[in-house]
Design a protein around this motif. Sequence first.
Motif, PDB file in Angstrom:
ATOM      1  N   GLN A  44      10.092  -4.019   1.865  1.00  0.00           N
ATOM      2  CA  GLN A  44       9.751  -5.080   2.496  1.00  0.00           C
ATOM      3  C   GLN A  44      10.130  -6.528   2.004  1.00  0.00           C
ATOM      4  O   GLN A  44      10.453  -7.253   2.623  1.00  0.00           O
ATOM      5  N   GLY A  45      10.331  -6.621   0.626  1.00  0.00           N
ATOM      6  CA  GLY A  45      10.318  -7.628  -0.133  1.00  0.00           C
ATOM      7  C   GLY A  45      11.783  -8.285  -0.122  1.00  0.00           C
ATOM      8  O   GLY A  45      11.598  -9.635   0.262  1.00  0.00           O
ATOM      9  N   LEU A  46      12.839  -7.839   0.364  1.00  0.00           N
ATOM     10  CA  LEU A  46      14.126  -8.434   0.607  1.00  0.00           C
ATOM     11  C   LEU A  46      13.963  -9.336   1.959  1.00  0.00           C
ATOM     12  O   LEU A  46      14.397 -10.265   1.913  1.00  0.00           O
ATOM     13  N   SER A  47      13.376  -8.626   3.019  1.00  0.00           N
ATOM     14  CA  SER A  47      13.086  -9.253   4.039  1.00  0.00           C
ATOM     15  C   SER A  47      12.381 -10.617   3.814  1.00  0.00           C
ATOM     16  O   SER A  47      12.494 -11.611   4.635  1.00  0.00           O
ATOM     17  N   ALA A  48      11.223 -10.296   3.108  1.00  0.00           N
ATOM     18  CA  ALA A  48      10.425 -11.607   2.840  1.00  0.00           C
ATOM     19  C   ALA A  48      11.061 -12.740   2.246  1.00  0.00           C
ATOM     20  O   ALA A  48      10.942 -14.075   2.229  1.00  0.00           O
ATOM     21  N   GLY A  49      12.088 -12.210   1.241  1.00  0.00           N
ATOM     22  CA  GLY A  49      12.732 -13.327   0.380  1.00  0.00           C
ATOM     23  C   GLY A  49      13.530 -13.899   1.231  1.00  0.00           C
ATOM     24  O   GLY A  49      14.087 -14.898   1.153  1.00  0.00           O
ATOM     25  N   VAL A  50      14.465 -13.241   2.281  1.00  0.00           N
ATOM     26  CA  VAL A  50      15.501 -13.840   3.253  1.00  0.00           C
ATOM     27  C   VAL A  50      14.691 -14.849   4.130  1.00  0.00           C
ATOM     28  O   VAL A  50      15.096 -15.763   4.243  1.00  0.00           O
ATOM     29  N   ARG A  94      22.334  -7.608   5.638  1.00  0.00           N
ATOM     30  CA  ARG A  94      23.364  -8.263   6.681  1.00  0.00           C
ATOM     31  C   ARG A  94      22.795  -9.723   7.000  1.00  0.00           C
ATOM     32  O   ARG A  94      23.598 -10.639   7.235  1.00  0.00           O
ATOM     33  N   THR A  95      21.362 -10.026   7.342  1.00  0.00           N
ATOM     34  CA  THR A  95      20.985 -11.245   7.716  1.00  0.00           C
ATOM     35  C   THR A  95      21.096 -12.341   6.508  1.00  0.00           C
ATOM     36  O   THR A  95      21.578 -13.525   6.815  1.00  0.00           O
ATOM     37  N   ALA A  96      20.866 -11.899   5.387  1.00  0.00           N
ATOM     38  CA  ALA A  96      21.215 -12.760   4.112  1.00  0.00           C
ATOM     39  C   ALA A  96      22.689 -13.362   4.138  1.00  0.00           C
ATOM     40  O   ALA A  96      23.022 -14.621   3.839  1.00  0.00           O
ATOM     41  N   ARG A  97      23.664 -12.392   4.471  1.00  0.00           N
ATOM     42  CA  ARG A  97      25.052 -12.780   4.196  1.00  0.00           C
ATOM     43  C   ARG A  97      25.199 -13.662   5.572  1.00  0.00           C
ATOM     44  O   ARG A  97      26.062 -14.571   5.625  1.00  0.00           O
ATOM     45  N   LYS A  98      25.099 -13.373   6.691  1.00  0.00           N
ATOM     46  CA  LYS A  98      24.963 -13.820   8.118  1.00  0.00           C
ATOM     47  C   LYS A  98      24.551 -15.291   7.825  1.00  0.00           C
ATOM     48  O   LYS A  98      25.285 -16.455   8.170  1.00  0.00           O
ATOM     49  N   GLU A  99      23.578 -15.688   7.161  1.00  0.00           N
ATOM     50  CA  GLU A  99      22.780 -17.017   6.976  1.00  0.00           C
ATOM     51  C   GLU A  99      23.298 -17.631   5.857  1.00  0.00           C
ATOM     52  O   GLU A  99      22.955 -18.792   5.572  1.00  0.00           O
ATOM     53  N   ASN A 100      24.432 -16.943   5.095  1.00  0.00           N
ATOM     54  CA  ASN A 100      24.967 -17.617   3.909  1.00  0.00           C
ATOM     55  C   ASN A 100      24.026 -18.066   2.801  1.00  0.00           C
ATOM     56  O   ASN A 100      23.887 -19.404   2.336  1.00  0.00           O
ATOM     57  N   LEU A 101      23.044 -17.043   2.450  1.00  0.00           N
ATOM     58  CA  LEU A 101      21.827 -17.819   1.622  1.00  0.00           C
ATOM     59  C   LEU A 101      22.199 -17.682   0.204  1.00  0.00           C
ATOM     60  O   LEU A 101      21.801 -16.508  -0.683  1.00  0.00           O
ATOM     61  N   ASN A 102      22.982 -18.608  -0.077  1.00  0.00           N
ATOM     62  CA  ASN A 102      23.361 -18.523  -1.669  1.00  0.00           C
ATOM     63  C   ASN A 102      22.107 -19.038  -2.671  1.00  0.00           C
ATOM     64  O   ASN A 102      22.344 -18.991  -3.733  1.00  0.00           O
ATOM     65  N   ASN A 103      21.049 -19.293  -1.750  1.00  0.00           N
ATOM     66  CA  ASN A 103      19.771 -19.533  -2.619  1.00  0.00           C
ATOM     67  C   ASN A 103      19.084 -18.420  -2.970  1.00  0.00           C
ATOM     68  O   ASN A 103      17.677 -18.432  -3.290  1.00  0.00           O
ATOM     69  N   LEU A 104      19.570 -17.178  -2.511  1.00  0.00           N
ATOM     70  CA  LEU A 104      18.890 -15.734  -2.780  1.00  0.00           C
ATOM     71  C   LEU A 104      19.352 -15.020  -3.761  1.00  0.00           C
ATOM     72  O   LEU A 104      20.640 -14.876  -3.717  1.00  0.00           O
ATOM     73  N   ILE A 105      18.535 -14.479  -4.602  1.00  0.00           N
ATOM     74  CA  ILE A 105      19.046 -13.776  -5.739  1.00  0.00           C
ATOM     75  C   ILE A 105      18.124 -12.515  -5.650  1.00  0.00           C
ATOM     76  O   ILE A 105      16.881 -12.503  -5.834  1.00  0.00           O
ATOM     77  N   VAL A 106      18.756 -11.201  -5.657  1.00  0.00           N
ATOM     78  CA  VAL A 106      17.956 -10.078  -5.775  1.00  0.00           C
ATOM     79  C   VAL A 106      18.470  -9.230  -7.113  1.00  0.00           C
ATOM     80  O   VAL A 106      19.466  -9.189  -7.333  1.00  0.00           O
TER      81      VAL A 106
END
Length: 631
Positions: free
Chosen positions: A120-126, A160-172
Motif C-alpha cells: 500500500q505504501g507506494l500508492s500513498a507516497g504517490v 506506472r502512475t508515478a512515472r506518468k505524473e513525472n514525480l521527481n519528488n518521489l524516492i522509494v
Amino acid sequence: MKRSINELKEITTLARGDILKMTTVADSGHPGGSMSSIDMYLSVLNRANVFPQDPFNPDRDRIVVSHGHTSPGFYVALARTGFLNIEDVIVGFRHVGSIFEGHVTRGIPGVEWSTGNLGQGLSAGVGMAIAAKLTKKDYKVYVFSSDGESAKGQIAEARRTARKENLNNLIVLIDYNDIQISGRARDILYVNIIGEYQAAGWNVIEIDGHDLEQINTALEVAENQKIGPTAIISKTIIGKGVSFMENTPTYHGKALSLEELDKALKELGLENDVEKYIEKRKQMSLQREKIIYPNIELDVEIGASRVYKKGEKVANRNAFGNAIADIATLNKNRFPVAAIDCDLKPSVKLEKFEKVNSEGYIQIGIEEHNAATIGGAMSVSGVLTFFSDFGVFGLDEVFNQQRLNDVNHTNLKTVVTHCGIDVGEDGKTHHEVNYIGIVRNFYHTKLIVPCDANQTDKAVRYAAKTPGNIIIAVGRSNLPIILNEEGEIFYDENYEFDYGEFDIFRKGDKLTIFTYGSFAHLAVEAADRLKEEGIKISVIGMATPLSFDITRVKDYVENKIVLTLEDHNVESGLANELSKEMIKNHIYPKYFEPMGLKDYAPSGTIKDLLKLYGFDSESLVKKIKGLIEEK
C-alpha cells in the motif's frame, strides 16, 4: 541538528540494541527486518526536511513506511532523531496502553500513513507527491518498501502512475534482504525488482543498504532528479549486526529470548538494562493517549445549489458531475480540488470537471486499488479529493484500500455510480448491491444514498464541506424529481442536507415504506396511485441508511405494516439497520417485510428487472393492497 556519517554510525549501533530490547520486552514484533532497514531510516530522517519539534509542519518532507511491520526500526529511528522518547518506545511497544502499535500508525509524530497491509505504501507516497505538485509545495516524499511486498500488483500500478505524473519528488528505498516469513524471497516468488522499476521508466540506483556513505550519495542523486521518480535498491542483511540473527528467516517475526538478547547486546557492545524496561511495562495503564490525525483542513466554498425542475428526469450521477464542477470553479484560487478517475470519465460524469479544472483531473487508468489509496493520501495533504468509480470497483474491489483510508482517518470523498441493478444489462458482475454492507464495516466513514438529483446536489456540496471520509452511492438511470404531496419540488432551494435526517415524502396510515436512492421514486409513485384509490400510505426516504434515530419516526413504525424497498442485497442493507434500531428502541411494527435483492440479478433492462422482482410501482400497488387487506 544534522549528524555526520560517523555520528550516524554510532547511533545505528544504539538503534539495533533498542530494536532488540523493545521486541524482547513486548515478546513480540519483527526485529530482523527492522535491523536491515535501520541504516536507511536513520539516513533519511537525518537528511529530510523534517521538524521533530513541529512534526506535522505542512512544509515537511513526507516519509511512508510500506513494510509497516518494521515499526520497531522506524519508531527507534524517530526516537533517536528527536521525534519520540526512546524509553516510551521501548517500554510501550505493542502494549495496549501505548500508541506504539505493532505496525506503523499514522498520527504518531513522524509517521505519515498506517500500513502493514503490504503493497500500500507506494500508492500513498504517490498520492502525497501528486498533492505536493498540486499545492505548489516543494517537499519530497520518501517511501520505504521491502522485497517481499514487491510481488504485489498494487506496487506495479503505483510505479506506472508515478512515472506518468513525472514525480521527481518521489524516492522509494527498497530493503532487499531476500528474506520473508517462509524463507528466501527468491524461492517464494522471484521478482526482478530492478528490472521492473527500470521497465516502468524509473531512475534506478543500486547500493549496499548498510553503507551510510552509499545511502547518502544515492539520496543526494535522487533528491536532485529533474525527470521521473527514483528507486534505490538496497541490498541488506536481515538481523544485521548480530551474527546469529544475520540471514536467518527465523528472526523475521520472532523476538529474542532474554538469553539471546543478552548474547546479542554483548556482541553489539551495549549494556543489558532490559529488566528496568520490563518492570516499567508492568506498571503501564491500559488506557492510552488519543492519537491526533493531522489532516490539513480546508475552508470549502460550496456555492448555491442547483435545483432541477419538476417534470425533469435527471440521473443522480449527472447531478454529481455538475456539482463537483461548480465546487472546483468556486475554490480554484483557494486550494486544489482533484477528481481521480479510473478510465470512466463519461460514465462517472467528470467531463465538466476536467473542462473547468484540467490540472485537478487525475487519470489513473484501470488501477482501482492504486487510485483509492492515492485518493486517500491526497485528501490529507491539502487537496479536496474526490474518487469516482463504478460501485463494484470503487467499493467491492477496493474494500481493503477503503478500509485503510478509514484506518488513516482520511478526508476522501468517494462517489460511486452505477449502483444496484440500475446498471441492468451489464449483469451480475457489475451490479453493486453491497454498498451498505461494505460501508457498515468502517468506523469513520459516512454513507449517503440520495433519492434524486436535487438531493444529490446538496449531498455532494455537504460532503465537500464536511471533514472525513464520505461515500455517496448513486445509480445510472435518469430519475424523476421527487415532489411533495402538494406537487412541488421536495428538495427545493430551501432544503439543507442534514446527515441522519429522514425525508417524509408521503403521510398515511396502516403501512409505511422506508426507502432510499434510485428506488425512492417507485415508492412515491405507488403511494400516489394508491391515494387515487383512497388508500394513504407513508413513504420515508433514508438517504443515510447507516445513521438515523428511529424514535423520530416512531409513529410511522409502531403497530404499522412496515416495508423496506431497496436496490440492495436484502441481507445486508437497510432492512438490517432498521430491524436493529426497532429492537433496540422497543418499537415494534405490526408486520415487517424487507423488499430487496435475494440473489444476483440477470442481465436485462432496468424496467424488466423491476417488473421481474415486483419493484415497479404497479407491482408495489398490488402488493400493498394485498398486505393491507390481509393484515
